[in-house]
Design a protein around this motif. Structure first.
Motif, PDB file in Angstrom:
ATOM      1  N   CYS A 265       0.765  -1.157  -0.049  1.00  0.00           N
ATOM      2  CA  CYS A 265      -0.471  -0.462   0.597  1.00  0.00           C
ATOM      3  C   CYS A 265       0.922   1.409   0.753  1.00  0.00           C
ATOM      4  N   THR A 266       1.811   1.987   0.704  1.00  0.00           N
ATOM      5  CA  THR A 266       2.669   2.883   0.988  1.00  0.00           C
ATOM      6  C   THR A 266       3.263   3.095  -0.464  1.00  0.00           C
ATOM      7  N   PRO A 267       4.527   1.874  -0.556  1.00  0.00           N
ATOM      8  CA  PRO A 267       4.673   2.388  -1.561  1.00  0.00           C
ATOM      9  C   PRO A 267       3.557   2.797  -3.152  1.00  0.00           C
TER      10      PRO A 267
ATOM     11  N   ILE B 186      14.891   8.058   0.930  1.00  0.00           N
ATOM     12  CA  ILE B 186      15.555   7.626   1.384  1.00  0.00           C
ATOM     13  C   ILE B 186      15.167   6.985   2.962  1.00  0.00           C
ATOM     14  N   ASN B 187      15.622   5.699   3.156  1.00  0.00           N
ATOM     15  CA  ASN B 187      14.862   4.172   3.453  1.00  0.00           C
ATOM     16  C   ASN B 187      15.057   3.684   2.528  1.00  0.00           C
ATOM     17  N   ARG B 188      15.075   2.361   3.466  1.00  0.00           N
ATOM     18  CA  ARG B 188      15.088   0.783   2.199  1.00  0.00           C
ATOM     19  C   ARG B 188      14.787  -0.246   3.139  1.00  0.00           C
ATOM     20  N   SER B 189      13.194   0.190   4.175  1.00  0.00           N
ATOM     21  CA  SER B 189      13.245  -0.476   4.789  1.00  0.00           C
ATOM     22  C   SER B 189      11.966  -1.536   3.569  1.00  0.00           C
ATOM     23  N   GLU B 190      12.040  -2.902   5.060  1.00  0.00           N
ATOM     24  CA  GLU B 190      11.300  -4.342   3.742  1.00  0.00           C
ATOM     25  C   GLU B 190       9.659  -3.830   3.178  1.00  0.00           C
TER      26      GLU B 190
ATOM     27  N   VAL C  91      19.172   4.661  -0.839  1.00  0.00           N
ATOM     28  CA  VAL C  91      19.465   5.526   0.277  1.00  0.00           C
ATOM     29  C   VAL C  91      19.539   4.957   1.989  1.00  0.00           C
ATOM     30  N   ASP C  92      20.375   3.995   3.166  1.00  0.00           N
ATOM     31  CA  ASP C  92      19.778   4.248   4.049  1.00  0.00           C
ATOM     32  C   ASP C  92      21.021   4.092   4.386  1.00  0.00           C
ATOM     33  N   VAL C  93      21.179   3.950   6.190  1.00  0.00           N
ATOM     34  CA  VAL C  93      22.371   3.865   7.183  1.00  0.00           C
ATOM     35  C   VAL C  93      23.230   3.248   6.562  1.00  0.00           C
ATOM     36  N   THR C  94      23.382   2.356   5.534  1.00  0.00           N
ATOM     37  CA  THR C  94      24.722   1.213   5.417  1.00  0.00           C
ATOM     38  C   THR C  94      25.249   2.308   4.315  1.00  0.00           C
TER      39      THR C  94
ATOM     40  N   SER D  93      11.429  10.808   1.025  1.00  0.00           N
ATOM     41  CA  SER D  93      12.448  10.835   2.106  1.00  0.00           C
ATOM     42  C   SER D  93      11.509   9.702   3.108  1.00  0.00           C
ATOM     43  N   GLY D  94      11.456   8.958   3.977  1.00  0.00           N
ATOM     44  CA  GLY D  94      11.168   8.362   4.753  1.00  0.00           C
ATOM     45  C   GLY D  94      11.253   7.775   6.598  1.00  0.00           C
ATOM     46  N   VAL D  95      12.576   8.674   6.695  1.00  0.00           N
ATOM     47  CA  VAL D  95      13.039   8.412   7.938  1.00  0.00           C
ATOM     48  C   VAL D  95      12.522   8.693   9.518  1.00  0.00           C
TER      49      VAL D  95
ATOM     50  N   SER E 117      14.553  13.695  14.422  1.00  0.00           N
ATOM     51  CA  SER E 117      15.865  14.639  14.222  1.00  0.00           C
ATOM     52  C   SER E 117      16.543  14.659  12.494  1.00  0.00           C
ATOM     53  N   TYR E 118      15.450  13.773  12.108  1.00  0.00           N
ATOM     54  CA  TYR E 118      16.311  13.759  10.760  1.00  0.00           C
ATOM     55  C   TYR E 118      15.647  14.765   9.406  1.00  0.00           C
ATOM     56  N   LYS E 119      16.993  15.833   8.788  1.00  0.00           N
ATOM     57  CA  LYS E 119      16.321  16.647   8.163  1.00  0.00           C
ATOM     58  C   LYS E 119      17.144  16.444   6.619  1.00  0.00           C
TER      59      LYS E 119
ATOM     60  N   ASN F  63       7.829  13.186   1.254  1.00  0.00           N
ATOM     61  CA  ASN F  63       8.043  13.090   2.902  1.00  0.00           C
ATOM     62  C   ASN F  63       6.721  11.846   2.853  1.00  0.00           C
ATOM     63  N   PHE F  64       7.298  10.929   3.468  1.00  0.00           N
ATOM     64  CA  PHE F  64       6.082   9.735   4.570  1.00  0.00           C
ATOM     65  C   PHE F  64       6.785   9.153   5.340  1.00  0.00           C
ATOM     66  N   SER F  65       7.047   9.775   5.627  1.00  0.00           N
ATOM     67  CA  SER F  65       7.877   9.664   7.205  1.00  0.00           C
ATOM     68  C   SER F  65       6.224  10.377   7.996  1.00  0.00           C
ATOM     69  N   SER F  66       6.428   9.552   9.596  1.00  0.00           N
ATOM     70  CA  SER F  66       5.552  10.819  10.451  1.00  0.00           C
ATOM     71  C   SER F  66       6.236  11.423  11.193  1.00  0.00           C
ATOM     72  N   GLU F  67       7.366  12.037  11.230  1.00  0.00           N
ATOM     73  CA  GLU F  67       8.069  12.914  10.847  1.00  0.00           C
ATOM     74  C   GLU F  67       8.379  13.800   9.338  1.00  0.00           C
TER      75      GLU F  67
ATOM     76  N   VAL G  31      -3.312   8.616   0.842  1.00  0.00           N
ATOM     77  CA  VAL G  31      -4.149   8.130  -0.335  1.00  0.00           C
ATOM     78  C   VAL G  31      -3.229   6.898   0.300  1.00  0.00           C
ATOM     79  N   THR G  32      -2.249   5.918   1.317  1.00  0.00           N
ATOM     80  CA  THR G  32      -2.265   4.688   1.074  1.00  0.00           C
ATOM     81  C   THR G  32      -3.637   4.319   1.459  1.00  0.00           C
ATOM     82  N   ILE G  33      -4.400   4.551   2.614  1.00  0.00           N
ATOM     83  CA  ILE G  33      -5.886   4.363   3.044  1.00  0.00           C
ATOM     84  C   ILE G  33      -7.034   4.351   1.468  1.00  0.00           C
TER      85      ILE G  33
HETATM   86  P1  NAD Z   1      12.413   1.791   9.498  1.00  0.00           P
HETATM   87  O1  NAD Z   1      13.103   2.061  10.255  1.00  0.00           O
HETATM   88  O2  NAD Z   1      11.732  -0.199   9.383  1.00  0.00           O
HETATM   89  O3  NAD Z   1      13.246   2.054   8.090  1.00  0.00           O
HETATM   90  C1  NAD Z   1      13.937   3.221   8.547  1.00  0.00           C
HETATM   91  C2  NAD Z   1      14.592   3.343   7.214  1.00  0.00           C
HETATM   92  O4  NAD Z   1      15.269   4.698   7.009  1.00  0.00           O
HETATM   93  C3  NAD Z   1      15.809   2.160   7.126  1.00  0.00           C
HETATM   94  O5  NAD Z   1      16.052   1.687   5.624  1.00  0.00           O
HETATM   95  C4  NAD Z   1      17.434   3.189   7.548  1.00  0.00           C
HETATM   96  O6  NAD Z   1      18.501   2.931   7.469  1.00  0.00           O
HETATM   97  C5  NAD Z   1      16.347   4.449   7.066  1.00  0.00           C
HETATM   98  N1  NAD Z   1      17.423   5.748   7.700  1.00  0.00           N
HETATM   99  C6  NAD Z   1      17.460   5.452   9.025  1.00  0.00           C
HETATM  100  N2  NAD Z   1      18.490   6.906   9.518  1.00  0.00           N
HETATM  101  C7  NAD Z   1      18.439   7.024   8.254  1.00  0.00           C
HETATM  102  C8  NAD Z   1      19.601   8.445   7.695  1.00  0.00           C
HETATM  103  N3  NAD Z   1      20.700   9.356   8.835  1.00  0.00           N
HETATM  104  N4  NAD Z   1      20.100   8.678   6.309  1.00  0.00           N
HETATM  105  C9  NAD Z   1      19.923   7.623   5.799  1.00  0.00           C
HETATM  106  N5  NAD Z   1      18.477   6.594   5.496  1.00  0.00           N
HETATM  107  C10 NAD Z   1      18.572   6.764   7.394  1.00  0.00           C
HETATM  108  O7  NAD Z   1      10.758   2.508   9.745  1.00  0.00           O
HETATM  109  P2  NAD Z   1       9.359   2.396   8.374  1.00  0.00           P
HETATM  110  O8  NAD Z   1       8.535   0.645   8.380  1.00  0.00           O
HETATM  111  O9  NAD Z   1      10.397   2.024   6.893  1.00  0.00           O
HETATM  112  O10 NAD Z   1       9.451   3.527   8.476  1.00  0.00           O
HETATM  113  C11 NAD Z   1       9.792   4.699   8.148  1.00  0.00           C
HETATM  114  C12 NAD Z   1       8.994   5.896   7.921  1.00  0.00           C
HETATM  115  O11 NAD Z   1       7.677   6.146   7.565  1.00  0.00           O
HETATM  116  C13 NAD Z   1       7.954   5.611  10.106  1.00  0.00           C
HETATM  117  O12 NAD Z   1       7.839   7.394  10.043  1.00  0.00           O
HETATM  118  C14 NAD Z   1       6.742   5.536   9.625  1.00  0.00           C
HETATM  119  O13 NAD Z   1       5.309   6.299  10.748  1.00  0.00           O
HETATM  120  C15 NAD Z   1       6.173   6.003   8.449  1.00  0.00           C
HETATM  121  N6  NAD Z   1       5.674   4.869   7.519  1.00  0.00           N
HETATM  122  C16 NAD Z   1       4.750   5.820   7.191  1.00  0.00           C
HETATM  123  C17 NAD Z   1       4.007   5.528   5.774  1.00  0.00           C
HETATM  124  C18 NAD Z   1       2.759   5.661   5.277  1.00  0.00           C
HETATM  125  O14 NAD Z   1       1.641   5.140   4.487  1.00  0.00           O
HETATM  126  N7  NAD Z   1       2.736   6.916   5.734  1.00  0.00           N
HETATM  127  C19 NAD Z   1       3.899   3.530   5.956  1.00  0.00           C
HETATM  128  C20 NAD Z   1       4.657   3.143   6.562  1.00  0.00           C
HETATM  129  C21 NAD Z   1       5.058   4.026   7.044  1.00  0.00           C
END
Ligand code: NAD
Length: 312
Positions: free
Chosen positions: A145-147, A178-182, A202-205, A243-245, A249-251, A265-269, A290-292
């Motif tokens: 859904c989110t992707p 920016i975010n590579r979560s599964e 991009v992720d932390v690694t 970006s979804g970090v 603090s992340y900007k 931005n898809f992060s909750s922050e 949009v996700t919903i």
């Molecule tokens: P997660 O913790 O599983 O993954 C975070 C990712 O960000 C990892 O790949 C990590 O390596 C990367 N990351 C962290 N710090 C970083 C940095 N300084 N530089 C580069 N990459 C960095 O989190 P998640 O489940 O993917 O969720 C991420 C955010 O997205 C959360 O805020 C969550 O609430 C939000 N989210 C939103 C929706 C939506 O529909 N809006 C859905 C799912 C998640």
């Protein structure tokens, strides 16, 4: 004087997508039924469940919240898998907050999985296999859904070039994710690359490059580690920055963003500083609404995929 940046709210995209969803709904003889399984005390999960309920009801979908003990959750899911009255299922995670949660994901039938987390659906997505029934190709595979919400936003913003053929509409675009979560970042990067973009994940690694190669000759994307790369290399060449970090603090460093880029931005922050509007041509501050709608669209697709509804 206000700059040229347009701020696009998720609500506007959701509204347009709902028109399509409602049209699909009109062709069915009964509202699709979604069962939501809540087996934890997590307030965020309950909020998401309540929000799903509200949006489903407002739009003519039948939503039933099932609050169950987590030890019987798998049995309940197996029952729902074989219950014809249940069209789709969503499980609110975390349940055990351990690897056991993956066993729960695998229990949900792929034919009822609105979240697109079943192993076969995930495998289809990475391999760029878009249908469940080749070569007839009548039943589309379900995407997470989110992707998919981010993709629907990019379509709305016409980053997808509809002049080009389906499946190649991001050809020529460079996108940083920016975010590579599964659950979000990695599938999103793969989907964008399969649609023809050059993607920097991009992720932390570090940074990975995803692409179908010169002239999109490859049927699906390939992944390459980018030794020594960071945002300094990706951002100045990216047309789109997503970006979804997690965490306040992340900007994303505004000074590295290309003039006229599209920022999502898809992060909750808030991952972007307010001055992003001095650089970006378009800024989308959140995607949740949009996700919903995508969740409902997936449910509709699941119903449309059933043999009796497409005349098979
Ligand atoms: P997660 O913790 O599983 O993954 C975070 C990712 O960000 C990892 O790949 C990590 O390596 C990367 N990351 C962290 N710090 C970083 C940095 N300084 N530089 C580069 N990459 C960095 O989190 P998640 O489940 O993917 O969720 C991420 C955010 O997205 C959360 O805020 C969550 O609430 C939000 N989210 C939103 C929706 C939506 O529909 N809006 C859905 C799912 C998640």
């Amino acid at each position: 004087i206000a700059g040229p940046c347009k701020v696009v709210l998720a609500g506007s995209v959701a509204k347009q997508l709902l028109v399509e969803v409602n049209a699909g709904l009109q062709t069915l003889d009964r509202p699709p039924r979604l069962h939501g399984f809540l087996a934890n005390k997590d307030p965020a999960a309950r909020m998401y469940a309540d929000w799903t309920a509200k949006t489903c009801k407002e739009n003519g979908f039948d939503f039933i919240l099932r609050e169950v003990d987590r030890e019987v959750l798998e049995d309940e899911i197996r029952q729902a898998n074989t219950d014809d009255a249940v069209d789709g299922m969503i499980v609110y995670y975390p349940v055990f907050d351990s690897r056991r949660d993956q066993t729960i994901q695998w229990t949900v039938s792929m034919y009822k999985d609105v979240e697109g987390l079943s192993p076969q659906l995930i495998s289809n997505m990475y391999q760029n296999i878009r249908f469940l029934d080749p070569p007839a190709n009548l039943r589309k595979s379900i995407l997470p859904c989110t992707p998919l919400a981010v993709i629907k936003i990019l379509e709305y913003l016409q980053i997808y070039n509809t002049f080009l053929d389906y499946g190649k509409r991001l050809f020529g675009r460079r996108i940083t994710v920016i975010n590579r979560s599964e659950v979000v970042g990695r599938p999103l990067a793969a989907l964008l690359a399969n649609d023809g973009a050059e993607v920097y994940s991009v992720d932390v690694t570090g940074v990975q490059h995803l692409s179908r190669g010169t002239g999109l000759k490859k049927q699906r994307h390939e992944v390459r580690d980018m030794e020594g790369w960071g945002l300094e290399q990706c951002l100045p060449i990216s047309d789109v920055v997503i970006s979804g970090v997690p965490g306040e603090s992340y900007k994303v460093p505004t000074e590295l963003i290309r003039e006229g880029a599209v920022c999502i931005n898809f992060s909750s922050e808030k991952n972007f500083n307010p001055d992003v509007k001095d650089k970006a041509s378009i800024y989308v501050p959140a995607v949740g609404k949009v996700t919903i709608v995508v969740l409902m669209r997936n449910l509709l697709r699941i119903v449309q995929n059933k043999p009796q509804t497409n005349g098979k």
